[in-house]
Design an enzyme around this catalytic site. Structure first.
Site, mmCIF file in Angstrom:
data_model
loop_
_atom_site.group_PDB
_atom_site.id
_atom_site.type_symbol
_atom_site.label_atom_id
_atom_site.label_comp_id
_atom_site.label_asym_id
_atom_site.label_seq_id
_atom_site.Cartn_x
_atom_site.Cartn_y
_atom_site.Cartn_z
ATOM 1 N N GLU A 177 8.131 -3.381 61.347
ATOM 2 C CA GLU A 177 7.685 -4.507 61.755
ATOM 3 C C GLU A 177 8.053 -5.656 61.099
ATOM 4 O OE1 GLU A 177 4.173 -5.237 64.327
ATOM 5 O OE2 GLU A 177 4.386 -7.444 63.652
ATOM 6 N N ASN A 199 -1.532 0.111 63.684
ATOM 7 C CA ASN A 199 -2.863 -0.025 64.232
ATOM 8 C C ASN A 199 -4.062 0.970 64.331
ATOM 9 O OD1 ASN A 199 -3.261 0.759 67.368
ATOM 10 N ND2 ASN A 199 -1.019 0.862 66.682
#
Ligand code: SF4
Length: 326
Positions: A131, A229
């Protein structure tokens, strides 16, 4: 024999977020609509079970655009891609369907807007994460990557009064707040979003694991080792003083972790399927007599619209437009 049953407290919310659900659905619908193979650049989401299921249905996972035959149907993963990847796909005349999470696209747009106004952009994120590579490669201008308060202290922007920041979506909310605090102290005119506006799913899963960590002796997080995450969820349990383990599936659960444990908290990263959580619950039940409790938590009702070409005419009317309300 343990006389006391093991209490298993399930975090709420846990597991799939709207961006992951959308990305998986995009691959499934693309296979239905265009037939196999469908190419996917990078793991569609960071989870082996998801990737293997889709591979079995005809998805082919590649890392580079030049591994894809000219003109083939190609899906970009939920993490987003750099402009150079989009250009390479155009050169190869690929039929691209973009599964980048809309919240990641929002970060790209914010960064582009700031850079367009002549601001340097500070990207708060982990070096090497796809990302982060995608976001850096979407912003034409000067981007400084920082991942700690120390990095902020070393920062040398071109003009300290024309500075902005954006962030990776899956960071620790607490660390990010600290880094933004350091940026604000050093560069009082810096502009950027509030932590709570970055990603509802990251925020909610971290709040839920913080709530269970106070109640349990052990924290288990279901998720992939390369899932940003999921790693952050494990770190929160650890930082709150509870032994915390990240496991990809029931096979990685070690019986000795449960010794002397009366209560275990169980959660899952945003890319981890609920089926794997249930396998872990079954494994716990093989090892001990268990009692399950689901923690009260935020009910999420977030859905992101699919790309138009994958919405059947009968389905479009029932889909809500993109929303980020949690
Ligand atoms: Fe999108 Fe947030 Fe899920 Fe990442 S964690 S895919 S940004 S909703």
């Amino acid at each position: 024999m343990h006389e006391q049953p093991l209490k298993v407290i399930l975090a709420q919310p846990r597991g799939f977020c709207a961006g992951v659900e959308r990305a998986i659905e995009i691959v499934e619908r693309a296979i239905e609509r265009f037939g196999t193979p469908v190419y996917v650049r990078h793991e569609i989401v960071h989870n082996k079970r998801v990737v293997e299921d889709l591979r079995a249905r005809g998805a082919r996972f590649v890392e580079e655009i030049d591994e894809i035959p000219e003109g083939a149907v190609t899906i970009f993963s939920a993490h987003g891609v750099a402009s150079a990847v989009e250009d390479a796909a155009k050169d190869r005349r690929l039929h691209v369907i973009d599964a980048t999470c809309p919240l990641v696209t929002k970060v790209h747009r914010e960064g582009q807007r700031y850079a367009g106004r002549g601001f340097d952009v500070v990207l708060i994120g982990h070096p090497g994460h796809p990302e982060v590579e995608g976001t850096m490669g979407q912003i034409e201008g000067t981007v400084h990557l920082v991942s700690s308060v120390e990095d902020v202290e070393r920062l040398q922007p071109r003009a300290p009064d024309r500075l902005s920041y954006v962030t990776q979506t899956t960071l620790s909310v607490d660390d990010t707040r600290e880094i933004i605090g350091a940026l604000n102290r050093r560069f009082p005119s810096i502009v950027g979003p509030d932590v709570k506006d970055i990603c509802y799913a990251t925020q909610n899963r971290q709040s839920a694991v913080r709530a269970i960590a106070g109640l349990v002796d052990l924290v288990l997080v279901v998720g992939a080792h390369n899932s940003s995450n999921s790693n952050r969820l494990r770190e929160i349990g650890q930082d709150l003083g509870r032994p915390s383990y990240l496991i990809e599936g029931a096979g990685q659960l070690r019986a000795e972790w449960l010794e002397g444990v009366r209560t275990v908290g169980l959660t899952a990263g945003a890319s981890a399927p609920e089926a794997v959580v249930q396998e872990v619950v079954r494994r716990l039940a093989e090892l001990r007599t268990i009692e399950i409790e689901v923690l009260d938590g935020i009910e999420e009702n977030v859905h992101f619209r699919l790309p138009d070409e994958l919405i059947p005419a009968t389905d479009g009317a029932n889909r809500l437009p993109e929303t980020t309300a949690a």
